[in-house]
Design a protein around this motif. Structure first.
Motif, mmCIF file in Angstrom:
data_model
loop_
_atom_site.group_PDB
_atom_site.id
_atom_site.type_symbol
_atom_site.label_atom_id
_atom_site.label_comp_id
_atom_site.label_asym_id
_atom_site.label_seq_id
_atom_site.Cartn_x
_atom_site.Cartn_y
_atom_site.Cartn_z
ATOM 1 N N HIS A 33 -3.442 -0.774 6.867
ATOM 2 C CA HIS A 33 -2.936 -0.185 8.124
ATOM 3 C C HIS A 33 -3.268 -1.052 9.348
ATOM 4 O O HIS A 33 -3.098 -0.607 10.488
ATOM 5 C CB HIS A 33 -3.439 1.238 8.373
ATOM 6 C CG HIS A 33 -3.464 2.119 7.162
ATOM 7 N ND1 HIS A 33 -2.437 2.148 6.247
ATOM 8 C CD2 HIS A 33 -4.389 3.012 6.708
ATOM 9 C CE1 HIS A 33 -2.749 3.005 5.285
ATOM 10 N NE2 HIS A 33 -3.918 3.535 5.540
ATOM 11 N N HIS A 75 0.832 -1.212 0.000
ATOM 12 C CA HIS A 75 0.000 0.000 0.000
ATOM 13 C C HIS A 75 0.862 1.256 0.000
ATOM 14 O O HIS A 75 1.631 1.482 0.936
ATOM 15 C CB HIS A 75 -0.932 0.027 1.209
ATOM 16 C CG HIS A 75 -1.749 1.280 1.260
ATOM 17 N ND1 HIS A 75 -2.874 1.469 0.487
ATOM 18 C CD2 HIS A 75 -1.583 2.435 1.950
ATOM 19 C CE1 HIS A 75 -3.370 2.670 0.715
ATOM 20 N NE2 HIS A 75 -2.605 3.281 1.596
ATOM 21 N N ASP A 119 2.857 3.047 2.661
ATOM 22 C CA ASP A 119 1.963 4.211 2.649
ATOM 23 C C ASP A 119 2.729 5.489 2.288
ATOM 24 O O ASP A 119 2.400 6.570 2.786
ATOM 25 C CB ASP A 119 1.242 4.397 3.995
ATOM 26 C CG ASP A 119 -0.039 5.227 3.829
ATOM 27 O OD1 ASP A 119 -0.548 5.323 2.694
ATOM 28 O OD2 ASP A 119 -0.518 5.791 4.828
ATOM 29 N N LYS A 132 -10.084 0.135 -3.404
ATOM 30 C CA LYS A 132 -9.754 0.612 -2.055
ATOM 31 C C LYS A 132 -10.900 1.448 -1.510
ATOM 32 O O LYS A 132 -11.474 2.265 -2.220
ATOM 33 C CB LYS A 132 -8.477 1.464 -2.140
ATOM 34 C CG LYS A 132 -8.244 2.443 -0.993
ATOM 35 C CD LYS A 132 -7.527 1.789 0.176
ATOM 36 C CE LYS A 132 -7.336 2.746 1.348
ATOM 37 N NZ LYS A 132 -6.525 3.914 1.056
ATOM 38 N N HIS A 137 1.319 5.502 -2.133
ATOM 39 C CA HIS A 137 0.802 6.526 -3.047
ATOM 40 C C HIS A 137 1.952 7.190 -3.796
ATOM 41 O O HIS A 137 2.245 8.366 -3.569
ATOM 42 C CB HIS A 137 0.005 7.579 -2.272
ATOM 43 C CG HIS A 137 -1.051 7.003 -1.380
ATOM 44 N ND1 HIS A 137 -2.317 6.692 -1.818
ATOM 45 C CD2 HIS A 137 -1.015 6.659 -0.072
ATOM 46 C CE1 HIS A 137 -3.018 6.189 -0.816
ATOM 47 N NE2 HIS A 137 -2.253 6.152 0.254
HETATM 48 ZN ZN LIG Z 1 -2.652 5.284 2.088
#
Ligand SMILES: [Zn+2]
Length: 447
Positions: free
Chosen positions: A330, A57, A384, A231, A59
């Motif tokens: 998470h 996961h 993340d 997601k 970005h």
């Molecule tokens: Zn995220």
């Protein structure tokens, strides 16, 4: 009873021979680690660094790329380690770019911005692949509104956002709830319009079956475009407790509000509950994993109790969705101790992204240890990473996430070895599973 005793005696003698065979007493696990933990840690860390990783996961993207997320961060309180005053970010800039300063003052940060621009010019579309190579990330999931042409799809599998399908009506009241929603809800409306545009719709379908067909078509087309999962960041917008309304109720609400008018909160939630479950079911049918933000979130109004990961238990343990692969993004933090027990469900996985940044490795190690001691085949690694600004980009947060996870993992495993829970060989096996194999297997099996 007598037979059982005989069998147990036989088993015990076989086990005893096995212990002798390994030349190492597999005694009962100890409640304290021994003084050998630092040495074991030093032995494990370089081996862990050699394991190619699957970042489940993140970005990735440039700071000026609006598609990097489907939502924006409102002004909120960031935890100590997440603030741009974190001195570790200087270490990241030094490791990645040879940054010559010891702080990130506005003046010094200019050097970093310029350096990255130069490399970007030189390397073009290889820029982010280079970052993965530098950090030994084999695949880096890109959870983005849309994919970027500068990210190589072979290295960056796409995870798209699916929340917007739950907000098709007049959202005035939804946005007016607080300052965070004023930022989030218009972005969801924008996302829905982009999906409509993609599917050639100028307005919402007039009837409910056509709306569901539009949702399905979008999922199918996103899969064709390389999407591996959908997601949900629904925890930012409403409670994650989903009821189970009948289709007729959702259809009735859709018909009454598709052309205008504001549904009551109860009506809007019931409609969303139906759509969420529809998406979860379609995820199973189309072999698209379902990723759910399941931890604390940013902003001033994120509701921790309404987004408690246990709210999702009725969905995760519903046999109707046993074909859907769920990834709890998470890992439910700070309810991580409860979260690991949801991984008992065969199609439920946990991801540690964000948590490895929120916590320092000395604390993150406890979380990892407990998870690896419980369902080691169900936990996956993630960074993340996110482009916070031009100086502190996705590149630096990749680095911090990777370093934090590796060091915490080596520390957790060193203690497990020292306490007699696993052998060193088994510990390295667990490291491979967490950093790469569990996630790779999950998508390999789903195809
Ligand atoms: Zn995220």
């Amino acid at each position: 009873m007598k037979e059982t005793m005989k069998l147990l005696t036989q088993v015990a003698s076989v086990l005893f021979v096995a212990w002798i065979g390994t030349g190492k007493a597999a005694a009962q696990a100890k409640p304290f680690p021994g003084p050998d933990v630092p040495q074991i840690y030093q032995r494990l860390l370089p081996q862990i660094e050699k394991i190619p990783m699957f970042d489940h996961h993140a970005h990735p993207g440039y700071a000026d790329d609006a598609d990097v997320d489907a939502m924006a961060a409102p002004p909120g309180s960031a935890a100590l380690r997440e603030r741009d005053t974190n001195p570790e970010l200087v270490a990241a800039a030094k490791a990645l770019w040879g940054y010559p300063y010891n702080d990130l003052s506005a003046e010094h940060a200019k050097w970093l911005i310029q350096k990255k621009q130069e490399v970007k010019k030189q390397r073009g579309n290889a820029y982010f692949t280079d970052i993965l190579d530098k950090l030994n990330i084999e695949k880096g999931v890109a959870n983005r509104a849309m994919m970027a042409d500068y990210l190589d799809p072979k290295r960056f599998p796409w995870v798209f956002f699916a929340d917007a399908f739950m907000w098709p009506f007049d959202n005035q009241r939804e946005a007016a709830r607080n300052g965070d929603e004023q930022v989030y809800i218009p972005l969801q409306e924008k996302m829905l319009h982009r999906w409509m545009q993609q599917e050639g719709l100028t307005k919402l379908p007039a009837n409910f079956p056509d709306y569901l067909a539009f949702v399905t078509r979008t999922l199918e087309d996103n899969k064709k475009k390389g999407g591996i999962a959908m997601k949900f960041e629904v925890a930012y917008f409403r409670s994650t407790k989903f009821s189970d309304p009948p289709r007729e109720r959702a259809e009735d609400i859709y018909q009454r509000f598709v052309a205008g008018g504001i549904p009551t909160e109860a009506e809007y939630r019931a409609f969303q509950d139906y759509i969420f479950r529809f998406l979860v079911r379609e995820g199973g049918r189309l072999h698209l994993a379902v990723h759910v933000h399941s931890a604390v979130g940013i902003g001033d109004y994120f509701n921790l109790s309404e987004s408690n990961i246990l709210n999702l238990e009725n969905i995760l343990r519903d046999p109707r969705y046993s074909d859907t692969t769920f990834v709890m993004i998470h890992g439910g933090y700070p309810y991580d101790r409860q979260a690991i027990w949801l991984a008992a469900v065969k199609n439920v996985y946990l991801d540690t992204s964000e948590t490895e940044i929120l916590l320092y490795p000395s604390e993150f190690k406890h979380l990892l240890k407990q998870w690896l001691e419980t369902f080691p085949d169900k936990v996956t690694f993630g960074t993340d990473c996110f482009p916070y600004n031009e100086a502190l980009g996705a590149e630096e947060s990749y680095w911090l996430g990777v370093q934090s996870s590796r060091t915490a993992l080596a520390a957790a495993l060193a203690e497990m070895i020292s306490e007699g829970e696993v052998s060193e060989a088994q510990a390295l096996q667990l490291a491979h599973m967490y950093l790469h194999d569990n996630a790779a297997k999950l998508y390999g099996e789903m195809k």
